[in-house]
Write a protein that holds these residues in place. Structure first.
Motif, PDB file in Angstrom:
ATOM      1  N   ALA A 223       1.426  -0.940  -0.369  1.00 37.81           N
ATOM      2  CA  ALA A 223       0.411   0.006  -0.359  1.00 37.81           C
ATOM      3  C   ALA A 223       0.700   1.063   0.537  1.00 37.81           C
ATOM      4  N   GLY A 224       2.114   0.996   0.045  1.00 38.74           N
ATOM      5  CA  GLY A 224       2.705   2.436  -0.300  1.00 38.74           C
ATOM      6  C   GLY A 224       3.719   3.404   1.150  1.00 38.74           C
ATOM      7  N   ARG A 225       3.042   2.085   2.089  1.00 42.81           N
ATOM      8  CA  ARG A 225       3.541   2.569   3.640  1.00 42.81           C
ATOM      9  C   ARG A 225       4.345   1.990   4.001  1.00 42.81           C
ATOM     10  N   PRO A 226       5.191   3.460   4.660  1.00 45.61           N
ATOM     11  CA  PRO A 226       6.468   2.713   5.100  1.00 45.61           C
ATOM     12  C   PRO A 226       7.104   1.170   5.727  1.00 45.61           C
ATOM     13  N   THR A 227       8.194   0.437   5.639  1.00 43.10           N
ATOM     14  CA  THR A 227       8.202  -0.919   6.390  1.00 43.10           C
ATOM     15  C   THR A 227       9.799  -0.754   7.297  1.00 43.10           C
ATOM     16  N   PRO A 228      10.261   0.320   8.151  1.00 43.96           N
ATOM     17  CA  PRO A 228      11.625  -0.296   8.254  1.00 43.96           C
ATOM     18  C   PRO A 228      12.069  -1.212   8.783  1.00 43.96           C
ATOM     19  N   ALA A 229      11.264  -1.976   9.553  1.00 40.95           N
ATOM     20  CA  ALA A 229      11.513  -2.644  10.328  1.00 40.95           C
ATOM     21  C   ALA A 229      11.624  -4.201   9.902  1.00 40.95           C
ATOM     22  N   ALA A 230      11.067  -4.026   8.589  1.00 38.35           N
ATOM     23  CA  ALA A 230      10.739  -5.280   7.889  1.00 38.35           C
ATOM     24  C   ALA A 230      12.006  -6.504   8.595  1.00 38.35           C
ATOM     25  N   PRO A 231      11.540  -7.676   8.476  1.00 36.23           N
ATOM     26  CA  PRO A 231      12.809  -8.756   8.913  1.00 36.23           C
ATOM     27  C   PRO A 231      14.019  -8.362   8.077  1.00 36.23           C
ATOM     28  N   GLY A 232      14.012  -8.731   6.927  1.00 35.12           N
ATOM     29  CA  GLY A 232      14.601  -8.436   5.447  1.00 35.12           C
ATOM     30  C   GLY A 232      15.689  -7.184   6.002  1.00 35.12           C
ATOM     31  N   ASN A 233      15.453  -5.899   6.002  1.00 33.36           N
ATOM     32  CA  ASN A 233      15.938  -4.895   6.467  1.00 33.36           C
ATOM     33  C   ASN A 233      16.801  -5.150   7.821  1.00 33.36           C
ATOM     34  N   TYR A 431       3.389  10.255   9.971  1.00 27.67           N
ATOM     35  CA  TYR A 431       3.230  10.902   8.353  1.00 27.67           C
ATOM     36  C   TYR A 431       2.490   9.931   6.904  1.00 27.67           C
ATOM     37  N   ALA A 432       2.899   8.355   7.771  1.00 32.04           N
ATOM     38  CA  ALA A 432       2.303   7.897   6.270  1.00 32.04           C
ATOM     39  C   ALA A 432       0.830   7.730   6.428  1.00 32.04           C
TER      40      ALA A 432
END
Length: 433
Positions: A223-233, A431-432
């Motif tokens: 949906a275009g929402r930030p996911t900085p803490a995604a496991p792969g990141n 801001y998301a």
């Protein structure tokens, strides 16, 4: 961008520092048709400068010579603040310009970009030949606001001589092999000071965002929402801390890297053997030839986790885009010139001159690019189903700023990766929405 982290001069040689050149009406001209019914003059204000601008001016001259209805006046004005200020005014100073895909959403939301869908529909402009990931960044809320004249992707560059000295017969194919290679390629002197790093350029946003994709992460959800803490990141950031700063000491790493030369100069640490491997873009095929012609180097696909073969061929794409400002009085003429720039001949000529990647799939096998050393791996990478692109949203710049701060905390060992990205996620929640 994205989003790449731009310095005074970005990795493709564009000078983006504010205040260097102003977009003035005197310099750009207001354009328009001549009083005697002659051709319409439009202004193309572009961010490129130096040799890149020269290549672009050649293509402008070809367009002007190809027909008699439109005259394009090119102006090199590498100042994005002036660019945006002109677009927000009642009467703009230019009719067509360029920027980066990461800004499309934010600028479209501001209402300063002209939607291109009607122009494309009327002329039957087919986007099926455009690299899908690049085209994805050109749209906002169902409309197309820009087109990619060039694309950029990231691969693993390595010093062949240093790998051979370390007993490595080939570059790493998995992230596990990458960790082992970094250890073999990192050297310390008798006092414990670093004299060579196995992996360089971690200060760049593009390195960490690309690595996130390598480990199966993503920086936005569907949906275009930030996911900085995604496991792969988080796995990517831990990989860096486990194999570089955490292993050799952040103070020693920072002391060593503080003496590095400028990126686009013969003193680039990769060019002079201080760094054995880097994650970098296709423009290096030209930069290395200009700045370090004797360097024995090569390029390979980015490593992926051994247990995730479906991630093979992962890379991050960024795009250099063309757009028409909403306040242009000569949009139809600007579109005609944009179509010319997006044509195969002009695109191949332009991207070859800059050692950038074309955005047209049909150009990825063009023999013209054989003239750029070691360029083929980057071209082939754009055919991968694992080409990733950062979403372009109204808050993308704010997100990039917060990610930059978070990445800096990680590289300085001020904050653990998990905590740093959770902090970014908390800010993004504001801001998301």
């Amino acid at each position: 961008m994205t989003t790449p982290l731009f310095r005074v001069r970005d990795r493709r040689g564009r000078v983006l520092a504010a205040g260097m050149l102003a977009l003035s009406l005197a310099a750009c001209g207001s354009g328009g048709a001549s009083g005697d019914g002659g051709p319409t003059t439009i202004t193309f204000s572009y961010l490129w400068s130096g040799p890149e601008a020269q290549a672009l001016e050649k293509i402008i001259a070809e367009f002007n010579a190809s027909q008699r209805k439109i005259v394009v006046k090119g102006v090199s004005s590498p100042d994005t603040q002036k660019q945006l200020a002109s677009m927000a005014s009642a009467g703009g100073a230019f009719d067509i310009s360029d920027n980066f895909g990461s800004n499309v959403g934010a600028w479209a939301a501001k209402g300063v970009l002209e939607p291109l869908d009607e122009y494309m529909s009327k002329d039957g402009f087919d986007t099926a030949d455009i690299v899908p990931a690049a085209l994805k960044q050109m749209t906002y809320e169902g409309k197309t606001y820009s087109l990619p004249v060039a694309t950029h992707s990231f691969q693993l560059l390595y010093n062949k001589k240093l790998l051979a000295e370390a007993g490595l017969k080939e570059p790493p194919k998995t992230t596990e092999g990458w960790a082992a290679a970094i250890a073999k390629l990192t050297k310390v002197d008798g006092d414990g000071n670093l004299v060579q790093l196995g992996l360089g350029n971690p200060e760049s946003n593009s390195t960490f965002t690309t690595m996130g994709y390598q480990f199966g992460g993503d920086w936005y959800d569907t949906a275009g929402r930030p996911t900085p803490a995604a496991p792969g990141n988080l796995a990517a950031l831990r990989f860096y801390t486990d194999n570089v700063t955490g292993k050799y000491g952040v103070d020693k790493v920072r002391k060593f890297t503080s003496g590095f030369g400028e990126y686009a100069s013969p003193q680039n640490p990769f060019y002079i053997g201080k760094v054995a491997m880097v994650v970098d873009g296709e423009w290096q095929a030209r930069f290395i030839g200009d700045n370090a012609p004797k360097l024995d180097w090569d390029v390979a696909p980015l490593p992926h986790p051994a247990g995730r073969p479906e991630l093979a061929g992962t890379t991050q794409l960024t795009a250099s885009t063309l757009f028409i400002p909403r306040n242009s009085k000569r949009k139809a003429q600007a579109w005609e010139f944009m179509k010319f720039l997006m044509g195969k001949k002009a695109m191949a000529e332009f991207t070859f001159a800059l050692a950038n990647l074309p955005s047209r799939l049909s150009l990825l096998d063009d023999a013209k690019y054989d003239g750029i050393p070691r360029f083929d791996p980057w071209l082939k990478a754009l055919k991968s189903p694992n080409v990733k692109v950062l979403a372009s949203m109204p808050y993308s710049q704010e997100y990039t700023t917060d990610l930059t701060a978070g990445f800096d905390q990680v590289t300085r060992a001020a904050t653990a990766p998990d905590q740093a990205m959770r902090s970014v996620a908390e800010k993004a929640a504001g801001y998301a929405k």
